[in-house]
Write an enzyme that holds these catalytic residues in place. Structure first.
Site, PDB file in Angstrom:
ATOM      1  N   ASN A  87     -38.536  29.210 -34.839  1.00  0.00           N
ATOM      2  CA  ASN A  87     -39.977  29.392 -34.629  1.00  0.00           C
ATOM      3  C   ASN A  87     -40.391  28.356 -33.592  1.00  0.00           C
ATOM      4  OD1 ASN A  87     -42.759  29.353 -34.655  1.00  0.00           O
ATOM      5  ND2 ASN A  87     -42.951  29.343 -36.871  1.00  0.00           N
ATOM      6  N   ARG A 106     -43.071  27.340 -32.510  1.00  0.00           N
ATOM      7  CA  ARG A 106     -44.269  26.541 -32.821  1.00  0.00           C
ATOM      8  C   ARG A 106     -43.978  25.407 -33.803  1.00  0.00           C
ATOM      9  NH1 ARG A 106     -49.579  29.919 -33.553  1.00  0.00           N
ATOM     10  NH2 ARG A 106     -50.268  27.774 -33.424  1.00  0.00           N
ATOM     11  N   CYS A 107     -42.767  25.372 -34.347  1.00  0.00           N
ATOM     12  CA  CYS A 107     -42.386  24.382 -35.352  1.00  0.00           C
ATOM     13  C   CYS A 107     -41.586  23.255 -34.709  1.00  0.00           C
ATOM     14  CB  CYS A 107     -41.560  25.067 -36.439  1.00  0.00           C
ATOM     15  SG  CYS A 107     -40.835  23.929 -37.634  1.00  0.00           S
ATOM     16  N   GLY A 108     -42.029  22.028 -34.901  1.00  0.00           N
ATOM     17  CA  GLY A 108     -41.355  20.871 -34.327  1.00  0.00           C
ATOM     18  C   GLY A 108     -39.927  20.715 -34.820  1.00  0.00           C
ATOM     19  N   ARG A 119     -37.795  23.264 -33.122  1.00  0.00           N
ATOM     20  CA  ARG A 119     -37.508  22.875 -31.734  1.00  0.00           C
ATOM     21  C   ARG A 119     -36.438  21.784 -31.687  1.00  0.00           C
ATOM     22  NH1 ARG A 119     -43.179  23.199 -31.445  1.00  0.00           N
ATOM     23  NH2 ARG A 119     -43.341  20.920 -31.370  1.00  0.00           N
TER      24      ARG A 119
END
Length: 113
Positions: A7, A9-11, A14
């Site tokens: 995802n 948008r998820c740190g 990433r």
């Protein structure tokens, strides 16, 4: 080939992707919010992860708290909930052949790749 359920948008997701990229090995990114795993795919994931379906659910997500928390579900029902609401699937998940890990913390990914 290595797969990462990601995802953007998820740190933590990433961070996990960065570790997979740094491995230099070929990999596939699965954007599971757009390309939702099927019930059968989730069954395989749970098996490879060696966890119960409830362990794959993000239990602090708003949808879980508002619609599902405090109720009793079978494993199959939990998998069906994740298919219907993929935002509930824990992330990142890295799969390498028959091994799989939930990348929380992201450093756990290193043992899988």
């Amino acid at each position: 080939m290595i797969q990462i359920y990601h995802n953007p948008r998820c740190g933590k997701s990433r961070e996990g992707l960065a570790l997979v990229e740094q491995s230099g090995k070929p990999f596939e990114v699965i954007l599971y919010l757009k390309d939702t795993p099927t019930l059968e795919e989730l069954e395989v994931l749970v098996s490879k992860l060696k966890v119960a379906p409830i362990d794959l659910i993000r239990q602090k997500e708003k949808i879980w708290v508002e619609a599902f928390k405090g109720k009793s579900y079978s494993d199959k029902e939990l998998l069906e909930i994740m298919v219907s609401h993929p935002i509930l699937i824990e992330r990142p998940i890295v799969v390498n052949n028959n091994k799989a890990v939930i990348g929380r913390p992201p450093s756990t990914i290193i043992d899988c790749i």
